[in-house]
Design an enzyme around this catalytic site. Structure first.
Site, mmCIF file in Angstrom:
data_model
loop_
_atom_site.group_PDB
_atom_site.id
_atom_site.type_symbol
_atom_site.label_atom_id
_atom_site.label_comp_id
_atom_site.label_asym_id
_atom_site.label_seq_id
_atom_site.Cartn_x
_atom_site.Cartn_y
_atom_site.Cartn_z
ATOM 1 N N LYS A 9 24.883 -42.655 -9.459
ATOM 2 C CA LYS A 9 23.729 -42.866 -8.769
ATOM 3 C C LYS A 9 22.386 -42.928 -9.613
ATOM 4 O O LYS A 9 22.663 -43.240 -10.829
ATOM 5 C CB LYS A 9 23.226 -41.114 -8.023
ATOM 6 C CG LYS A 9 24.195 -40.700 -7.247
ATOM 7 C CD LYS A 9 23.993 -39.449 -6.600
ATOM 8 C CE LYS A 9 24.804 -39.278 -5.375
ATOM 9 N NZ LYS A 9 24.391 -37.796 -4.768
ATOM 10 N N ASN A 112 22.661 -35.291 -8.940
ATOM 11 C CA ASN A 112 23.861 -35.149 -9.709
ATOM 12 C C ASN A 112 24.980 -36.238 -9.828
ATOM 13 O O ASN A 112 25.916 -36.126 -9.940
ATOM 14 C CB ASN A 112 24.491 -34.159 -8.330
ATOM 15 C CG ASN A 112 24.606 -34.805 -6.923
ATOM 16 O OD1 ASN A 112 24.402 -36.019 -6.946
ATOM 17 N ND2 ASN A 112 25.405 -34.206 -6.101
ATOM 18 N N HIS A 115 28.390 -39.908 -6.310
ATOM 19 C CA HIS A 115 28.723 -39.688 -4.933
ATOM 20 C C HIS A 115 30.226 -39.966 -4.762
ATOM 21 O O HIS A 115 30.831 -41.153 -5.440
ATOM 22 C CB HIS A 115 27.901 -40.586 -4.132
ATOM 23 C CG HIS A 115 28.575 -40.652 -2.692
ATOM 24 N ND1 HIS A 115 28.054 -39.762 -1.615
ATOM 25 C CD2 HIS A 115 29.329 -41.478 -2.157
ATOM 26 C CE1 HIS A 115 28.702 -39.798 -0.606
ATOM 27 N NE2 HIS A 115 29.553 -41.046 -0.844
ATOM 28 N N GLU A 126 32.001 -45.948 4.321
ATOM 29 C CA GLU A 126 31.095 -46.248 3.256
ATOM 30 C C GLU A 126 31.650 -47.300 2.491
ATOM 31 O O GLU A 126 30.710 -48.056 2.097
ATOM 32 C CB GLU A 126 31.214 -44.984 2.107
ATOM 33 C CG GLU A 126 30.500 -43.736 2.985
ATOM 34 C CD GLU A 126 30.555 -42.401 2.389
ATOM 35 O OE1 GLU A 126 29.983 -41.350 2.651
ATOM 36 O OE2 GLU A 126 31.386 -42.376 1.180
HETATM 37 P P1 GDP Z 1 28.349 -34.081 -1.826
HETATM 38 O O1 GDP Z 1 29.524 -34.517 -0.786
HETATM 39 O O2 GDP Z 1 29.125 -33.177 -2.988
HETATM 40 O O3 GDP Z 1 27.642 -35.264 -2.276
HETATM 41 O O4 GDP Z 1 27.493 -33.151 -0.991
HETATM 42 P P2 GDP Z 1 26.404 -33.281 0.538
HETATM 43 O O5 GDP Z 1 27.474 -34.208 1.137
HETATM 44 O O6 GDP Z 1 26.511 -31.981 1.074
HETATM 45 O O7 GDP Z 1 25.163 -33.835 0.003
HETATM 46 C C1 GDP Z 1 25.042 -35.322 0.009
HETATM 47 C C2 GDP Z 1 24.010 -35.173 -1.351
HETATM 48 O O8 GDP Z 1 22.755 -34.645 -0.699
HETATM 49 C C3 GDP Z 1 24.339 -34.493 -2.542
HETATM 50 O O9 GDP Z 1 25.378 -35.308 -3.504
HETATM 51 C C4 GDP Z 1 23.028 -34.448 -3.361
HETATM 52 O O10 GDP Z 1 22.594 -35.760 -3.891
HETATM 53 C C5 GDP Z 1 22.134 -34.063 -2.210
HETATM 54 N N1 GDP Z 1 22.105 -32.717 -1.932
HETATM 55 C C6 GDP Z 1 22.996 -31.748 -1.079
HETATM 56 N N2 GDP Z 1 22.479 -30.495 -1.211
HETATM 57 C C7 GDP Z 1 21.065 -30.749 -1.440
HETATM 58 C C8 GDP Z 1 20.067 -29.759 -1.447
HETATM 59 O O11 GDP Z 1 20.216 -28.544 -0.976
HETATM 60 N N3 GDP Z 1 19.002 -30.039 -2.058
HETATM 61 C C9 GDP Z 1 18.701 -31.501 -2.092
HETATM 62 N N4 GDP Z 1 17.485 -31.774 -2.508
HETATM 63 N N5 GDP Z 1 19.596 -32.348 -2.140
HETATM 64 C C10 GDP Z 1 20.961 -31.975 -1.786
#
Ligand code: GDP
Length: 144
Positions: A9, A112, A115, A126
């Site tokens: 990222k 973080n 991805h 994707e």
């Molecule tokens: P992943 O599968 O671990 O990447 O997590 P998700 O699919 O739930 O979320 C996608 C992406 O959205 C994450 O990798 C983070 O960059 C972002 N994200 C997830 N949860 C949060 C949150 O509570 N707040 C914010 N600002 N970003 C989030």
């Protein structure tokens, strides 16, 4: 063999961690089947994260993902989808296990570092979003 879709990222690229993350990918035994640096537009990031459209962080996330260059990858290994998610660690770097990429390189739940696809159907979507079939190169054919 399975392929998964990964992103280094913009936070990790801008802080100079691209090489270290690629090294961890190769050391973990993934074959890099495709790789490119992209600067997503806001609309491209919104299309990529369309499943998260209704989440409160959607605007912030897509602004971040279009804020600078990212590296997109097709990673190949047995059980690549699950293994890559294990190497990344939990979404929130503060919750991610010792030795994971997000623990080492992430700075917040949003920024973080990496991805990874979460299921075969999302990996197919994707991978297709960023790579044409021709760009996902096969293994070299051994000499006769
Ligand atoms: P992943 O599968 O671990 O990447 O997590 P998700 O699919 O739930 O979320 C996608 C992406 O959205 C994450 O990798 C983070 O960059 C972002 N994200 C997830 N949860 C949060 C949150 O509570 N707040 C914010 N600002 N970003 C989030």
């Amino acid at each position: 063999m399975e392929q998964t879709f990964a992103i280094i990222k913009p936070d990790a690229v801008s802080s100079g961690h691209t090489g270290a993350i690629l090294q961890r990918i190769e050391e973990a035994g993934f074959r890099v089947a495709a790789m490119r640096m992209v600067r997503m537009t806001k609309a491209e990031a919104e299309g990529f994260y369309a499943v998260h459209r209704a989440r409160p962080f959607f605007d912030s996330l897509t602004t971040f993902m279009s804020s600078g260059p990212a590296v997109v990858l097709a990673l190949e290994a047995a059980d690549a989808i699950a293994r890559w998610r294990t190497l990344m660690g939990a979404t929130d770097p503060g919750q991610a296990g010792e030795g994971t990429l997000r623990r080492r390189f992430g700075s917040s739940i949003e920024r973080n570092a990496t991805h990874g696809s979460d299921a075969p159907e999302t990996a197919a979507f994707e991978l297709g979003y960023f790579f044409r079939g021709l760009e996902r190169v096969g293994e070299p054919v051994p000499a006769p």
